[in-house]
Structures are given as structure tokens and as C-alpha cells.
Design an enzyme around this catalytic site. Structure first.
Site, PDB file in Angstrom:
ATOM      1  N   ASP A  67       0.814  -1.217   0.000  1.00 13.16           N
ATOM      2  CA  ASP A  67       0.000   0.000   0.000  1.00 13.16           C
ATOM      3  C   ASP A  67       0.846   1.265   0.000  1.00 13.16           C
ATOM      4  OD1 ASP A  67       0.679  -0.867   2.647  1.00 13.16           O
ATOM      5  OD2 ASP A  67      -0.767   0.549   3.488  1.00 13.16           O
ATOM      6  N   HIS A  68       2.170   1.099   0.018  1.00 16.08           N
ATOM      7  CA  HIS A  68       3.070   2.243  -0.017  1.00 16.08           C
ATOM      8  C   HIS A  68       3.947   2.298  -1.260  1.00 16.08           C
ATOM      9  CE1 HIS A  68       2.404   3.604   4.234  1.00 16.08           C
ATOM     10  NE2 HIS A  68       1.912   2.373   4.284  1.00 16.08           N
TER      11      HIS A  68
END
Length: 312
Positions: A67-68
């Protein structure tokens, strides 16, 4: 200098919020912007924003959870199609280079600009005449870093009113004084730079923390920050869950900001259990009870980074 949020959700995107990506706009300072993390779909968020990938200069990745960073290959590929010809540097933990080189190679992506990938394990990762960026290891399930961006002090402006009082009009002598050289007026008066140059402009400090439990390194990186960005995955009634998953609550983020002497706090990286912005209000309330200068990050919102007044 402004912060602009492209994604504020934790873990997975929702209809309301995309996953993590934060822009530091430096248009006045460098005519560019920097990005912190690049979750899946970030390039779509950029299309809905005033940002232009051709102006993107640096990307700082906090850690290698999807998610990063899942948005990196697509964004790097698209940048060339959107006018990006200037070099781009991506910073992040070990493993980032393999991830990007394999992704771009297998997909046969053509990058029409110089791409540099810098892996680090903390310390000073970038420095020039204007800025210094330091990374520090936080406490998460995998290596996760926070970044402290320090703008260096700049020379003070000339006090034109005082100069005119000396009978000195704009011209070459102004430039000498600005460079720190003494000048002599036509009347023989010697003017020292200290007499007519205002105090230096104090540089600003922005701290962007990756996923983390409360820890000493987060405190150190946030010391005296003008703006601190901290994850607040859960409200404090879920403190035990936050600890189990190596995250922080809104109250814990506020405690770090308070103890670090930060000026302002932005909360981000919210759990999907908080669907609407209204449902996030209790997180802001619990944080403000500890640290009043707290705001919630919101997609496509701009937050200026204010300069401290001299002596403060």
C-alpha cells in the site's frame, strides 16, 4: 512549501480514500515537488490533482508494503508520457532496487529520463545547498523509515527603508551588501551588512513518518518540526490492536507530536473501518485533547508549511 495528500487510507483503497501517497510541493523553492510513498493508483490521483509528473523530482519510500509502493512502476512509466524528462531519484529501503528493476524490465517499460534508485538504511539520504533529508528506522513489522526534511536557513532580506535613510538607492552596492560585503557611500559612510540586512529566514522542518508504533526514533525525527505527519490507523479504543499490528492510534501520534515540540500535526493512514470523513472525527478529537494543533489529512487537500517567526 505545501503538503498535498493523494492518498490517506491504510492497507487497501476504498471508494472514499486511496492508499498512501503524500506530495511536498516546493514550487517556490525548487519549481518541483517531492513524493512520499506511492500506493497503487497514485498516478490516477495525480491526474485529478494540480500536480504534474514532469515536475516530480524525488520519491521517498518509507517501507516495502504494497500500500506504499505498488503504484511506483506505473507512475515511473507514465512520467515520460507526461512531459517528464528531468532526472528522477527514488529513495527507499533495501529491496526497492530489485522491485523496480524487475518490474520495469519484465514489463519492457521505456524510461526516457535518468532514473536513479538509492537504497538506504537510515542517516542522511540527500543534501544540497537548500535542503537536507534524514531517514530513521521506526518500529513496524518490516523495516519502515521516517523522513525529516530540513530546509536550510536563507539570508535575510535587505532593509530598504534603512538603506534609503543612509541615502543609498538600489544598485550594485545592494548586491554587495547582500553578499555580506561592507560598502562605502558617496559621502564616505561605511555600511556593514549587519546594519541593513534583516535576520536570516529560518528554514522549515517537515517530518513524514512511515507506519510505526510509538518509538524513540519517531520522537527524534519530529523534534521541533514545523509540520509532522504521523499515521493514525486506529482510534485509541483499539490501542491493543494497533500495537499487535505495529501501528499507532491518533492519541499516540498526538503524544509524539507534543513530546517532540512539533508545531502542528497531520494525521493520515486511516483504517478502512472508518468509512466517511465524519467517522474520523473521534480520532481528531482524541488527538486534539493531547495536542490541539492537530488536523486530519484529506484527499486532494493542501496544507501550507508556515515559517516560524524569528526568535521563536
Amino acid at each position: 512549501m505545501e503538503i498535498y495528500f493523494l492518498g490517506t487510507n491504510a492497507g487497501v483503497p476504498t471508494l472514499q480514500r486511496n492508499v498512501t501517497s503524500i506530495a511536498l510541493r516546493l514550487m517556490e523553492e525548487r519549481r518541483s515537488f517531492w513524493m512520499f510513498d506511492c500506493g497503487e493508483g497514485t498516478q490516477h490521483q495525480v491526474l485529478r490533482s494540480p500536480l504534474r509528473l514532469g515536475k516530480l523530482e524525488k520519491i521517498f519510500i518509507t517501507h516495502l508494503h504494497g500500500d506504499h509502493l505498488f503504484g511506483l512502476p506505473g507512475l515511473i512509466s507514465s512520467r515520460g508520457y507526461q512531459g517528464g524528462t528531468a532526472p528522477l531519484t527514488v529513495y527507499g529501503p533495501p529491496g526497492l532496487k530489485d522491485y523496480l528493476e524487475i518490474s520495469l524490465s519484465v514489463s519492457q517499460s521505456r524510461i526516457p529520463y535518468k532514473l536513479e534508485i538509492v537504497e538506504h538504511t537510515g542517516g542522511v539520504v540527500f543534501e544540497d545547498a537548500s535542503f537536507r533529508v534524514e531517514a530513521g528506522l521506526l518500529e513496524h513489522r518490516i523495516d519502515s523509515y521516517g523522513y525529516r526534511v530540513t530546509e536550510k536557513d536563507s539570508p535575510g532580506s535587505l532593509n530598504t527603508e534603512r538603506l534609503l535613510g543612509y541615502g543609498l538607492k538600489p544598485g550594485p552596492l545592494y548586491g554587495k551588501l547582500k553578499k555580506g560585503e561592507a560598502v562605502t557611500t558617496p559621502d564616505g559612510l561605511v555600511i556593514q551588512p549587519a546594519d541593513v540586512v534583516n535576520e536570516p529566514k529560518r528554514g522549515r522542518i517537515v517530518t513524514v513518518l512511515g507506519d510505526t508504533r510509538p518509538c524513540e526514533e519517531a520522537l527524534r525525527l519530529s523534534q521541533d518540526a514545523d509540520l509532522m505527519i504521523h499515521e493514525a490507523t486506529f482510534a485509541h479504543d483499539l490501542a491493543e490492536m494497533a500495537h499487535q499490528y505495529h501501528h499507532s492510534t491518533a492519541r499516540q501520534a498526538a503524544e509524539t507530536a507534543r513530546d517532540a515540540g512539533a508545531r502542528s500535526l497531520l494525521l493520515t493512514h486511516f483504517s478502512s473501518r472508518y468509512i466517511s470523513f465524519d467517522e474520523l472525527a473521534p480520532l481528531q478529537e482524541e488527538a486534539q485533547a493531547v495536542f490541539p494543533e492537530t488536523l486530519l489529512a484529506e484527499e486532494f487537500s493542501t496544507f501550507p508549511v508556515f515559517r516560524r517567526a524569528p526568535g521563536k
